[in-house]
Scaffold this motif. Structure first.
Motif, PDB file in Angstrom:
ATOM      1  N   VAL A  75       0.848  -1.184   0.000  1.00  0.00           N
ATOM      2  CA  VAL A  75       0.000   0.000   0.000  1.00  0.00           C
ATOM      3  C   VAL A  75       0.890   1.243   0.000  1.00  0.00           C
ATOM      4  O   VAL A  75       1.779   1.373   0.844  1.00  0.00           O
ATOM      5  CB  VAL A  75      -0.924   0.035   1.240  1.00  0.00           C
ATOM      6  CG1 VAL A  75      -1.832   1.254   1.205  1.00  0.00           C
ATOM      7  CG2 VAL A  75      -1.730  -1.249   1.351  1.00  0.00           C
ATOM      8  N   CYS A  76       0.634   2.136  -0.950  1.00  0.00           N
ATOM      9  CA  CYS A  76       1.328   3.413  -1.001  1.00  0.00           C
ATOM     10  C   CYS A  76       0.387   4.479  -0.432  1.00  0.00           C
ATOM     11  O   CYS A  76      -0.726   4.638  -0.924  1.00  0.00           O
ATOM     12  CB  CYS A  76       1.706   3.763  -2.443  1.00  0.00           C
ATOM     13  SG  CYS A  76       2.536   5.360  -2.592  1.00  0.00           S
ATOM     14  N   LYS A  77       0.841   5.173   0.614  1.00  0.00           N
ATOM     15  CA  LYS A  77       0.052   6.239   1.230  1.00  0.00           C
ATOM     16  C   LYS A  77       0.837   7.540   1.088  1.00  0.00           C
ATOM     17  O   LYS A  77       2.008   7.609   1.446  1.00  0.00           O
ATOM     18  CB  LYS A  77      -0.224   5.948   2.703  1.00  0.00           C
ATOM     19  CG  LYS A  77      -1.105   4.722   2.900  1.00  0.00           C
ATOM     20  CD  LYS A  77      -1.458   4.510   4.354  1.00  0.00           C
ATOM     21  CE  LYS A  77      -2.342   3.276   4.511  1.00  0.00           C
ATOM     22  NZ  LYS A  77      -2.785   3.097   5.893  1.00  0.00           N
ATOM     23  N   VAL A  78       0.166   8.552   0.557  1.00  0.00           N
ATOM     24  CA  VAL A  78       0.808   9.835   0.285  1.00  0.00           C
ATOM     25  C   VAL A  78       0.080  10.918   1.076  1.00  0.00           C
ATOM     26  O   VAL A  78      -1.144  10.944   1.124  1.00  0.00           O
ATOM     27  CB  VAL A  78       0.770  10.164  -1.223  1.00  0.00           C
ATOM     28  CG1 VAL A  78       1.466  11.482  -1.503  1.00  0.00           C
ATOM     29  CG2 VAL A  78       1.399   9.034  -2.034  1.00  0.00           C
ATOM     30  N   GLN A  79       0.868  11.795   1.666  1.00  0.00           N
ATOM     31  CA  GLN A  79       0.305  12.908   2.425  1.00  0.00           C
ATOM     32  C   GLN A  79       0.927  14.207   1.922  1.00  0.00           C
ATOM     33  O   GLN A  79       2.147  14.321   1.813  1.00  0.00           O
ATOM     34  CB  GLN A  79       0.598  12.727   3.906  1.00  0.00           C
ATOM     35  CG  GLN A  79      -0.060  13.752   4.792  1.00  0.00           C
ATOM     36  CD  GLN A  79       0.162  13.435   6.253  1.00  0.00           C
ATOM     37  OE1 GLN A  79       1.272  13.155   6.676  1.00  0.00           O
ATOM     38  NE2 GLN A  79      -0.919  13.476   7.026  1.00  0.00           N
ATOM     39  N   GLU A  80       0.081  15.159   1.590  1.00  0.00           N
ATOM     40  CA  GLU A  80       0.531  16.474   1.143  1.00  0.00           C
ATOM     41  C   GLU A  80       0.605  17.401   2.349  1.00  0.00           C
ATOM     42  O   GLU A  80      -0.367  17.538   3.091  1.00  0.00           O
ATOM     43  CB  GLU A  80      -0.456  17.032   0.123  1.00  0.00           C
ATOM     44  CG  GLU A  80      -0.084  18.387  -0.391  1.00  0.00           C
ATOM     45  CD  GLU A  80      -1.110  18.935  -1.372  1.00  0.00           C
ATOM     46  OE1 GLU A  80      -0.763  19.858  -2.094  1.00  0.00           O
ATOM     47  OE2 GLU A  80      -2.255  18.427  -1.403  1.00  0.00           O
ATOM     48  N   ILE A  81       1.765  18.017   2.557  1.00  0.00           N
ATOM     49  CA  ILE A  81       1.960  18.869   3.723  1.00  0.00           C
ATOM     50  C   ILE A  81       2.651  20.169   3.317  1.00  0.00           C
ATOM     51  O   ILE A  81       3.339  20.229   2.297  1.00  0.00           O
ATOM     52  CB  ILE A  81       2.795  18.145   4.807  1.00  0.00           C
ATOM     53  CG1 ILE A  81       4.121  17.683   4.227  1.00  0.00           C
ATOM     54  CG2 ILE A  81       2.046  17.006   5.424  1.00  0.00           C
ATOM     55  CD1 ILE A  81       5.016  16.995   5.217  1.00  0.00           C
ATOM     56  N   SER A  82       2.448  21.200   4.107  1.00  0.00           N
ATOM     57  CA  SER A  82       3.165  22.458   3.918  1.00  0.00           C
ATOM     58  C   SER A  82       3.167  23.210   5.240  1.00  0.00           C
ATOM     59  O   SER A  82       2.427  22.886   6.158  1.00  0.00           O
ATOM     60  CB  SER A  82       2.543  23.297   2.797  1.00  0.00           C
ATOM     61  OG  SER A  82       1.275  23.739   3.161  1.00  0.00           O
ATOM     62  N   LYS A  83       4.012  24.224   5.301  1.00  0.00           N
ATOM     63  CA  LYS A  83       4.099  25.037   6.519  1.00  0.00           C
ATOM     64  C   LYS A  83       2.929  26.001   6.561  1.00  0.00           C
ATOM     65  O   LYS A  83       2.609  26.655   5.575  1.00  0.00           O
ATOM     66  CB  LYS A  83       5.402  25.823   6.537  1.00  0.00           C
ATOM     67  CG  LYS A  83       6.576  24.986   6.933  1.00  0.00           C
ATOM     68  CD  LYS A  83       7.212  25.560   8.161  1.00  0.00           C
ATOM     69  CE  LYS A  83       8.346  24.643   8.565  1.00  0.00           C
ATOM     70  NZ  LYS A  83       9.196  25.256   9.526  1.00  0.00           N
ATOM     71  N   HIS A  84       2.280  26.046   7.703  1.00  0.00           N
ATOM     72  CA  HIS A  84       1.183  26.989   7.951  1.00  0.00           C
ATOM     73  C   HIS A  84       1.376  27.503   9.365  1.00  0.00           C
ATOM     74  O   HIS A  84       1.349  26.721  10.319  1.00  0.00           O
ATOM     75  CB  HIS A  84      -0.168  26.277   7.794  1.00  0.00           C
ATOM     76  CG  HIS A  84      -1.338  27.170   8.023  1.00  0.00           C
ATOM     77  ND1 HIS A  84      -1.688  28.172   7.160  1.00  0.00           N
ATOM     78  CD2 HIS A  84      -2.234  27.212   9.041  1.00  0.00           C
ATOM     79  CE1 HIS A  84      -2.755  28.792   7.608  1.00  0.00           C
ATOM     80  NE2 HIS A  84      -3.107  28.228   8.755  1.00  0.00           N
ATOM     81  N   ARG A  85       1.625  28.799   9.474  1.00  0.00           N
ATOM     82  CA  ARG A  85       1.878  29.410  10.781  1.00  0.00           C
ATOM     83  C   ARG A  85       3.032  28.718  11.512  1.00  0.00           C
ATOM     84  O   ARG A  85       2.922  28.331  12.675  1.00  0.00           O
ATOM     85  CB  ARG A  85       0.624  29.424  11.630  1.00  0.00           C
ATOM     86  CG  ARG A  85      -0.463  30.274  11.030  1.00  0.00           C
ATOM     87  CD  ARG A  85      -1.638  30.360  11.949  1.00  0.00           C
ATOM     88  NE  ARG A  85      -2.665  31.180  11.325  1.00  0.00           N
ATOM     89  CZ  ARG A  85      -3.890  31.247  11.736  1.00  0.00           C
ATOM     90  NH1 ARG A  85      -4.281  30.556  12.772  1.00  0.00           N
ATOM     91  NH2 ARG A  85      -4.754  32.013  11.113  1.00  0.00           N
ATOM     92  N   ASN A  86       4.118  28.493  10.789  1.00  0.00           N
ATOM     93  CA  ASN A  86       5.354  27.917  11.315  1.00  0.00           C
ATOM     94  C   ASN A  86       5.233  26.491  11.833  1.00  0.00           C
ATOM     95  O   ASN A  86       6.038  26.056  12.653  1.00  0.00           O
ATOM     96  CB  ASN A  86       5.954  28.808  12.413  1.00  0.00           C
ATOM     97  CG  ASN A  86       6.486  30.093  11.828  1.00  0.00           C
ATOM     98  OD1 ASN A  86       6.958  30.112  10.684  1.00  0.00           O
ATOM     99  ND2 ASN A  86       6.405  31.162  12.586  1.00  0.00           N
ATOM    100  N   LYS A  87       4.241  25.754  11.375  1.00  0.00           N
ATOM    101  CA  LYS A  87       4.208  24.327  11.693  1.00  0.00           C
ATOM    102  C   LYS A  87       3.693  23.566  10.481  1.00  0.00           C
ATOM    103  O   LYS A  87       2.957  24.104   9.654  1.00  0.00           O
ATOM    104  CB  LYS A  87       3.392  24.023  12.944  1.00  0.00           C
ATOM    105  CG  LYS A  87       1.913  24.154  12.822  1.00  0.00           C
ATOM    106  CD  LYS A  87       1.262  23.745  14.127  1.00  0.00           C
ATOM    107  CE  LYS A  87      -0.172  23.342  13.887  1.00  0.00           C
ATOM    108  NZ  LYS A  87      -0.848  22.911  15.074  1.00  0.00           N
ATOM    109  N   TRP A  88       4.129  22.308  10.350  1.00  0.00           N
ATOM    110  CA  TRP A  88       3.732  21.490   9.203  1.00  0.00           C
ATOM    111  C   TRP A  88       2.280  21.073   9.362  1.00  0.00           C
ATOM    112  O   TRP A  88       1.866  20.583  10.409  1.00  0.00           O
ATOM    113  CB  TRP A  88       4.632  20.267   9.078  1.00  0.00           C
ATOM    114  CG  TRP A  88       6.006  20.641   8.627  1.00  0.00           C
ATOM    115  CD1 TRP A  88       7.121  20.772   9.401  1.00  0.00           C
ATOM    116  CD2 TRP A  88       6.392  20.958   7.292  1.00  0.00           C
ATOM    117  NE1 TRP A  88       8.179  21.159   8.628  1.00  0.00           N
ATOM    118  CE2 TRP A  88       7.769  21.275   7.326  1.00  0.00           C
ATOM    119  CE3 TRP A  88       5.732  21.010   6.074  1.00  0.00           C
ATOM    120  CZ2 TRP A  88       8.486  21.624   6.185  1.00  0.00           C
ATOM    121  CZ3 TRP A  88       6.452  21.359   4.938  1.00  0.00           C
ATOM    122  CH2 TRP A  88       7.810  21.668   4.996  1.00  0.00           C
TER     123      TRP A  88
END
Length: 190
Positions: A125-138
């Motif tokens: 199983v391949c699980k992908v999560q999209e993340i970015s910095k928002h208010r200095n936290k991921w």
């Protein structure tokens, strides 16, 4: 009191609201079932095909589960493209058999399992999560997953016998009649 509520409403309206967590379009190929000969190398691709936030990064995780068992995290590529191994897969011998590479930035990831063994049969199983910095936290914005089943095909069709020079497609469509005679169906696409 009304003034305080009005000020709070104005402040909240001006604050950038995080987007609702959505689903990424993730597919694994080949699949849904793939057959490999024991001792061969297997390659699985995890495709991410959806427009994402331009400033986001992806964390890609591959999980493995044998039939009737829970998923176990095998390997992960972090948001900064660092590869980490987990559980039994972090042992030196197992780690040398796994390769996780990013083939196309943010869209295509390749998992290679080298020198397949019977214990490698199961669900990947391949699980992908999209993340970015928002208010200095991921912050996670969206997720997606897809799976395939890998089956090992023994190169021994009968006790003491070995079939050489036959492709896996052929192996999956062969029927032994006697010890020395095998009938196979061939399908060729062009």
């Amino acid at each position: 009191m009304r003034l305080l509520a009005l000020v709070a409403a104005l402040l909240l309206a001006r604050a950038p609201a995080p987007e609702v967590c959505g689903a990424l379009n993730v597919t694994v190929s080949p699949g849904p079932v793939v057959d490999y000969l024991e001792g061969e190398n297997a390659t699985l691709h995890c495709h991410v095909s959806q427009k994402r936030r331009k400033d986001s990064l992806l964390a890609v995780r591959w999980f493995f589960a044998r039939s009737n068992s829970q998923e176990a995290l095998m390997v992960k590529m972090t948001k900064l493209r660092v590869v980490q191994y987990y559980g039994n897969f972090s042992r030196s011998a197992n780690r040398q058999r796994l390769r996780l590479l990013e083939e196309r930035r943010g869209t295509l990831y390749r998992l290679s399992v080298l020198t397949l063994r019977p214990a490698d049969q199961g669900h990947y199983v391949c699980k992908v999560q999209e993340i970015s910095k928002h208010r200095n936290k991921w912050t996670a914005w969206s997720n997606g997953s897809s799976a395939t089943e890998m089956r090992g095909v023994s190169s021994h069709l009968w006790e003491g016998g070995m079939l050489l020079g036959v492709s896996l497609v052929t192996l999956s469509h062969c029927w032994p009649f006697t010890v020395n005679l095998i009938m196979c169906s061939f399908l060729q696409c062009s």
